[in-house]
Design a protein around this motif. Structure first.
Motif, PDB file in Angstrom:
ATOM      1  N   GLY A  62       0.820  -1.212   0.000  1.00 53.49           N
ATOM      2  CA  GLY A  62       0.000   0.000   0.000  1.00 53.49           C
ATOM      3  C   GLY A  62       0.847   1.252   0.000  1.00 53.49           C
ATOM      4  N   ILE A  63       0.183   2.391  -0.249  1.00 55.70           N
ATOM      5  CA  ILE A  63       0.896   3.664  -0.360  1.00 55.70           C
ATOM      6  C   ILE A  63       1.569   4.040   0.954  1.00 55.70           C
ATOM      7  N   ALA A  64       0.911   3.732   2.093  1.00 59.50           N
ATOM      8  CA  ALA A  64       1.460   4.146   3.389  1.00 59.50           C
ATOM      9  C   ALA A  64       2.768   3.456   3.712  1.00 59.50           C
ATOM     10  N   ALA A  65       3.036   2.277   3.156  1.00 56.44           N
ATOM     11  CA  ALA A  65       4.242   1.518   3.492  1.00 56.44           C
ATOM     12  C   ALA A  65       5.289   1.567   2.386  1.00 56.44           C
ATOM     13  N   MET A  66       5.153   2.475   1.433  1.00 55.46           N
ATOM     14  CA  MET A  66       6.104   2.572   0.331  1.00 55.46           C
ATOM     15  C   MET A  66       6.621   4.002   0.225  1.00 55.46           C
ATOM     16  N   LYS A  67       7.782   4.132  -0.372  1.00 60.31           N
ATOM     17  CA  LYS A  67       8.339   5.444  -0.675  1.00 60.31           C
ATOM     18  C   LYS A  67       8.052   5.745  -2.138  1.00 60.31           C
ATOM     19  N   TYR A 126       5.856   7.593 -11.684  1.00 61.41           N
ATOM     20  CA  TYR A 126       6.345   7.553 -10.308  1.00 61.41           C
ATOM     21  C   TYR A 126       7.267   6.355 -10.126  1.00 61.41           C
ATOM     22  N   GLU A 127       8.163   6.519  -9.173  1.00 64.37           N
ATOM     23  CA  GLU A 127       9.079   5.443  -8.788  1.00 64.37           C
ATOM     24  C   GLU A 127       8.698   4.972  -7.392  1.00 64.37           C
ATOM     25  N   VAL A 128       8.456   3.687  -7.242  1.00 64.25           N
ATOM     26  CA  VAL A 128       8.025   3.083  -5.980  1.00 64.25           C
ATOM     27  C   VAL A 128       9.196   2.300  -5.408  1.00 64.25           C
ATOM     28  N   GLU A 129       9.489   2.541  -4.144  1.00 58.14           N
ATOM     29  CA  GLU A 129      10.564   1.819  -3.453  1.00 58.14           C
ATOM     30  C   GLU A 129       9.971   1.114  -2.239  1.00 58.14           C
ATOM     31  N   PHE A 130      10.129  -0.198  -2.206  1.00 59.66           N
ATOM     32  CA  PHE A 130       9.612  -0.988  -1.098  1.00 59.66           C
ATOM     33  C   PHE A 130      10.607  -0.979   0.051  1.00 59.66           C
ATOM     34  N   ALA A 131      10.079  -1.128   1.274  1.00 55.97           N
ATOM     35  CA  ALA A 131      10.947  -1.234   2.437  1.00 55.97           C
ATOM     36  C   ALA A 131      11.710  -2.548   2.383  1.00 55.97           C
ATOM     37  N   PRO A 132      12.982  -2.571   2.812  1.00 58.26           N
ATOM     38  CA  PRO A 132      13.747  -3.824   2.749  1.00 58.26           C
ATOM     39  C   PRO A 132      13.156  -4.874   3.675  1.00 58.26           C
ATOM     40  N   GLY A 133      13.067  -6.088   3.163  1.00 54.49           N
ATOM     41  CA  GLY A 133      12.556  -7.191   3.969  1.00 54.49           C
ATOM     42  C   GLY A 133      11.079  -7.446   3.796  1.00 54.49           C
ATOM     43  N   LYS A 163      12.869  -1.703  -6.253  1.00 55.86           N
ATOM     44  CA  LYS A 163      12.090  -0.614  -6.825  1.00 55.86           C
ATOM     45  C   LYS A 163      11.188  -1.129  -7.938  1.00 55.86           C
ATOM     46  N   MET A 164      10.292  -0.254  -8.357  1.00 55.47           N
ATOM     47  CA  MET A 164       9.401  -0.542  -9.477  1.00 55.47           C
ATOM     48  C   MET A 164       8.843   0.778  -9.993  1.00 55.47           C
ATOM     49  N   MET A 165       8.492   0.828 -11.257  1.00 55.80           N
ATOM     50  CA  MET A 165       7.955   2.040 -11.868  1.00 55.80           C
ATOM     51  C   MET A 165       6.442   1.945 -11.982  1.00 55.80           C
ATOM     52  N   VAL A 166       5.781   3.057 -11.680  1.00 56.38           N
ATOM     53  CA  VAL A 166       4.348   3.200 -11.942  1.00 56.38           C
ATOM     54  C   VAL A 166       4.227   4.120 -13.153  1.00 56.38           C
ATOM     55  N   HIS A 171       5.875  -1.464 -14.142  1.00 56.95           N
ATOM     56  CA  HIS A 171       6.983  -1.956 -14.961  1.00 56.95           C
ATOM     57  C   HIS A 171       8.185  -2.170 -14.052  1.00 56.95           C
ATOM     58  N   GLY A 172       8.745  -3.375 -14.122  1.00 60.25           N
ATOM     59  CA  GLY A 172       9.929  -3.704 -13.342  1.00 60.25           C
ATOM     60  C   GLY A 172      11.100  -4.017 -14.249  1.00 60.25           C
ATOM     61  N   THR A 173      12.281  -3.562 -13.845  1.00 59.88           N
ATOM     62  CA  THR A 173      13.475  -3.782 -14.662  1.00 59.88           C
ATOM     63  C   THR A 173      14.705  -3.733 -13.760  1.00 59.88           C
ATOM     64  N   ALA A 174      15.871  -4.009 -14.347  1.00 59.48           N
ATOM     65  CA  ALA A 174      17.117  -3.974 -13.586  1.00 59.48           C
ATOM     66  C   ALA A 174      17.480  -2.536 -13.234  1.00 59.48           C
TER      67      ALA A 174
END
Length: 352
Positions: A143-148, A270-277, A235-238, A179-182
């Motif tokens: 969700g949005i609250a747990a992502m950067k 937008y660029e989405v970054e998940f918390a580690p773990g 990370k991942m792209m929106v 969209h996910g990529t290296a």
């Protein structure tokens, strides 16, 4: 001497007799001794004197209390300074050592608000895209609250191509995809935008082209499909794509995936970054071959059973249809025989 002595003695006797006579009137209730010996006048006078001395008005108690020495306060417990308190103390000392001009200049800089840079047209488009598709983006990951989430720093070339295509199509609706990529591809995507391999460039297909050569993405509800291609990053792209009826030949939808055959109709927003773990960086390992064989056998047996059931149902339906047809033919034959019998009888009656 004798007269004076007698007088003195008589006066003493008289006083004693007087004291003993009105003893009951002078002794208050409850103050008499609990003894058999009588109370003498001397003892009674001493008791009255002590009572007079002990009487102090209420208004005098404050004066007596103020005259006493002040009671010492208990010693306060010394609080141990933490690292944060020591840092604040050192900061305050350094602030106090500054000269007047430098201190006033720092106060002015601290109080002044830096003017905000006005947003560009594409940045305003990014803000409106996020507000309109907030519920869809909230389906991604935890969700949005747990992502950067941050805006993508797109360069001028891909922005111009996207805005020109948007204006050409009459400002259609912009919908979100993932969209996910290296990690090494992020810089080139921000600089050049998405590129279809082999279409005016020398890029090669990196992850296959089952549904054609194009830009592969996934809907927000199926974000894990794109997340699997971000193997070395968190990370991942929106992205946003132009949803127009004029682009039906350039967009191919397959389940939760969408393939774009034109690079100017989709752009990272937008660029989405998940918390580690929270989410794994790698795809899950493939299942064991023995389990795959068992699953295949189960699927094949279920397919054969369903096919046999369908064939039996079709055969039964065919036999029922044939039986109904025979009954209809037999019924028609009976009706024809009955009609012929009546016609012959009518003809004989006419002849006679």
């Amino acid at each position: 001497n004798t007269e004076s002595g007698s007088t003195t003695a008589s006066s003493k006797d008289g006083s004693e007799s007087d004291d003993s006579s009105d003893f009951s009137s002078r002794v208050p209730f409850g103050c008499a001794r609990a003894q058999s010996a009588p109370v003498t006048g001397h003892e009674l006078s001493e008791a009255n004197l002590k009572a007079d001395r002990a009487y102090v008005p209420l208004s005098a108690w404050m004066a007596l209390y103020r005259g006493r020495p002040a009671r010492e306060a208990p010693p306060k417990k010394v609080k141990e300074l933490t690292r944060w308190d020591l840092m604040l103390q050192r900061r305050e000392e350094a602030w106090n050592k500054l000269p007047g001009k430098g201190r006033r200049r720092m106060e002015k800089v601290a109080t002044e608000k830096t003017p905000k840079k006005p947003l560009t047209e594409f940045e305003r488009l990014q803000e409106s895209f996020f507000q309109q598709n907030r519920l869809a983006i909230d389906q991604i990951g935890p969700g949005i609250a747990a992502m950067k989430i941050s805006r993508t720093p797109m360069q001028e070339a891909p922005i111009k191509a996207f805005m020109a295509m948007r204006e050409k199509l009459g400002n259609p609706e912009i919908l979100p995809v993932c969209h996910g990529t290296a990690l090494a591809n992020y810089e080139s995507i921000y600089r050049q935008g998405f590129l279809v391999p082999g279409k005016g460039n020398d890029h090669k297909v990196a992850n296959g082209s089952v549904h054609g050569v194009g830009i592969y993405s996934a809907l927000p509800a199926h974000w894990s499909m794109s997340r699997g291609y971000s193997r070395d990053n968190n990370k991942m792209m929106v992205c946003g794509y132009l949803n127009s009826s004029q682009l039906q030949s350039e967009i191919h939808r397959v389940g939760g995936a969408i393939v774009f055959f034109e690079h100017g109709i989709v752009i990272p927003m937008y660029e989405v970054e998940f918390a580690p773990g929270i989410l794994p960086n790698r795809q899950p390992p493939p299942p064991h071959p023995y389990l795959v064989k068992i699953a295949a056998d189960v699927v094949v047996s279920e397919y054969k059973t369903r096919r046999a059931d369908r064939q039996a149902a079709a055969k039964k339906h065919k036999s029922q249809k044939q039986l109904a047809l025979r009954e209809a033919v037999n019924g028609n034959e009976r009706d024809l025989k009955f009609m012929l019998h009546h016609l012959r009888a009518a003809a004989q009656r006419r002849r006679s």
